[in-house]
Design a protein around this motif. Structure first.
Motif, PDB file in Angstrom:
ATOM      1  N   ALA A  37      47.232   2.949  -3.379  1.00 23.96           N
ATOM      2  CA  ALA A  37      47.855   3.362  -2.291  1.00 23.96           C
ATOM      3  C   ALA A  37      48.902   4.424  -2.744  1.00 23.96           C
ATOM      4  O   ALA A  37      49.286   5.656  -2.145  1.00 23.96           O
ATOM      5  N   PHE A  38      49.636   4.114  -3.686  1.00 24.15           N
ATOM      6  CA  PHE A  38      50.542   5.222  -4.324  1.00 24.15           C
ATOM      7  C   PHE A  38      49.580   6.182  -4.751  1.00 24.15           C
ATOM      8  O   PHE A  38      50.255   7.661  -4.501  1.00 24.15           O
ATOM      9  N   LEU A  39      48.766   6.194  -5.623  1.00 24.98           N
ATOM     10  CA  LEU A  39      47.932   7.554  -5.985  1.00 24.98           C
ATOM     11  C   LEU A  39      47.374   8.213  -4.742  1.00 24.98           C
ATOM     12  O   LEU A  39      47.307   9.474  -4.947  1.00 24.98           O
ATOM     13  N   LYS A  40      47.023   7.698  -3.836  1.00 23.85           N
ATOM     14  CA  LYS A  40      46.295   8.362  -2.597  1.00 23.85           C
ATOM     15  C   LYS A  40      47.478   8.964  -1.908  1.00 23.85           C
ATOM     16  O   LYS A  40      47.282  10.312  -1.607  1.00 23.85           O
ATOM     17  N   ALA A  41      48.590   8.494  -1.714  1.00 23.82           N
ATOM     18  CA  ALA A  41      49.779   9.369  -1.434  1.00 23.82           C
ATOM     19  C   ALA A  41      50.230  10.444  -2.179  1.00 23.82           C
ATOM     20  O   ALA A  41      50.504  11.772  -1.603  1.00 23.82           O
ATOM     21  N   GLU A  42      50.181  10.537  -3.520  1.00 22.95           N
ATOM     22  CA  GLU A  42      50.686  11.276  -4.339  1.00 22.95           C
ATOM     23  C   GLU A  42      49.391  12.619  -4.447  1.00 22.95           C
ATOM     24  O   GLU A  42      49.850  13.695  -4.215  1.00 22.95           O
ATOM     25  N   ASN A  43      48.322  12.017  -4.189  1.00 21.68           N
ATOM     26  CA  ASN A  43      47.134  13.333  -4.280  1.00 21.68           C
ATOM     27  C   ASN A  43      47.308  13.757  -2.956  1.00 21.68           C
ATOM     28  O   ASN A  43      46.856  14.879  -2.889  1.00 21.68           O
ATOM     29  N   TYR A  44      47.700  13.276  -1.803  1.00 24.28           N
ATOM     30  CA  TYR A  44      47.601  14.032  -0.637  1.00 24.28           C
ATOM     31  C   TYR A  44      48.839  15.264  -1.076  1.00 24.28           C
ATOM     32  O   TYR A  44      48.347  16.349  -0.511  1.00 24.28           O
ATOM     33  N   VAL A  45      49.907  14.974  -1.318  1.00 26.91           N
ATOM     34  CA  VAL A  45      50.997  15.823  -1.583  1.00 26.91           C
ATOM     35  C   VAL A  45      50.394  16.982  -2.644  1.00 26.91           C
ATOM     36  O   VAL A  45      50.684  18.302  -2.140  1.00 26.91           O
ATOM     37  N   LEU A  46      49.811  16.564  -3.784  1.00 22.87           N
ATOM     38  CA  LEU A  46      49.294  17.613  -4.670  1.00 22.87           C
ATOM     39  C   LEU A  46      48.173  18.507  -4.032  1.00 22.87           C
ATOM     40  O   LEU A  46      48.270  19.698  -4.265  1.00 22.87           O
ATOM     41  N   LYS A  47      47.388  17.835  -3.366  1.00 21.50           N
ATOM     42  CA  LYS A  47      46.249  18.542  -2.684  1.00 21.50           C
ATOM     43  C   LYS A  47      46.775  19.644  -1.673  1.00 21.50           C
ATOM     44  O   LYS A  47      46.159  20.650  -1.604  1.00 21.50           O
ATOM     45  N   GLN A  48      47.851  19.362  -1.094  1.00 19.32           N
ATOM     46  CA  GLN A  48      48.383  20.268  -0.032  1.00 19.32           C
ATOM     47  C   GLN A  48      48.928  21.414  -0.815  1.00 19.32           C
ATOM     48  O   GLN A  48      48.715  22.572  -0.469  1.00 19.32           O
ATOM     49  N   SER A  49      49.559  21.121  -1.729  1.00 19.21           N
ATOM     50  CA  SER A  49      49.977  22.374  -2.719  1.00 19.21           C
ATOM     51  C   SER A  49      49.013  23.102  -3.250  1.00 19.21           C
ATOM     52  O   SER A  49      49.200  24.248  -3.330  1.00 19.21           O
ATOM     53  N   LEU A  50      48.044  22.283  -3.750  1.00 14.72           N
ATOM     54  CA  LEU A  50      46.721  23.311  -4.331  1.00 14.72           C
ATOM     55  C   LEU A  50      46.166  24.037  -3.370  1.00 14.72           C
ATOM     56  O   LEU A  50      45.684  24.947  -3.552  1.00 14.72           O
ATOM     57  N   ALA A  51      46.095  23.719  -2.053  1.00 10.90           N
ATOM     58  CA  ALA A  51      45.508  24.335  -0.846  1.00 10.90           C
ATOM     59  C   ALA A  51      46.221  25.850  -0.767  1.00 10.90           C
ATOM     60  O   ALA A  51      45.748  26.743  -0.596  1.00 10.90           O
ATOM     61  N   GLU A  52      47.346  25.735  -1.243  1.00 18.84           N
ATOM     62  CA  GLU A  52      48.121  26.867  -1.101  1.00 18.84           C
ATOM     63  C   GLU A  52      47.837  27.890  -2.454  1.00 18.84           C
ATOM     64  O   GLU A  52      47.971  29.133  -2.490  1.00 18.84           O
ATOM     65  N   THR A  53      48.046  27.384  -3.518  1.00 22.25           N
ATOM     66  CA  THR A  53      48.135  27.923  -5.016  1.00 22.25           C
ATOM     67  C   THR A  53      46.734  27.961  -5.585  1.00 22.25           C
ATOM     68  O   THR A  53      46.607  28.935  -6.390  1.00 22.25           O
ATOM     69  N   GLY A  54      45.758  27.177  -5.360  1.00 20.50           N
ATOM     70  CA  GLY A  54      44.726  27.046  -6.041  1.00 20.50           C
ATOM     71  C   GLY A  54      44.719  26.344  -7.158  1.00 20.50           C
ATOM     72  O   GLY A  54      45.796  25.954  -7.501  1.00 20.50           O
TER      73      GLY A  54
END
Length: 108
Positions: A37-54
């Motif tokens: 659950a922790f990894l899923k939540a962390e990756n959600y945030v990272l994925k949002q950032s990567l959507a902006e930066t690549g």
């Protein structure tokens, strides 16, 4: 959606999946469920950032100069860790399932 909500939703989902598993196995995988659950939540945030930066930073005047973004590295590490945790959890679930008899049992 806030990271905390993603964590809670994933924790509830995995807990529900394991509700029929015997109590000793549930206790054994409790930490793994929380980690997933922790990894899923962390990756959600990272994925949002990567959507902006690549995932790769490309030099504006020299496109051949590229630099991976640390967020991308962490995202990939987390994805791999998440996959290992889910695989371990699935192994516990699979061992808890009693295989039904099939027609081949008649030939024994």
């Amino acid at each position: 959606m806030p990271k905390r909500e993603i964590y809670k939703k994933e924790l509830e989902k995995l807990t529900k999946i394991f509700q029929e598993v015997e109590e000793s196995k549930k206790k054994l995988v409790e930490g793994l469920i929380e980690d997933a659950a922790f990894l899923k939540a962390e990756n959600y945030v990272l994925k949002q950032s990567l959507a902006e930066t690549g995932m790769v930073k490309i030099h504006p005047s020299n496109p051949e100069m590229q630099k991976p973004i640390e967020t991308a590295r962490q995202y990939l590490k987390n994805i791999n860790s998440y996959a290992v945790v889910i695989k371990a959890l699935n192994g516990v679930l699979s061992k808890g399932i009693i295989e039904e008899d099939d027609d081949l049992d008649e030939f024994e």
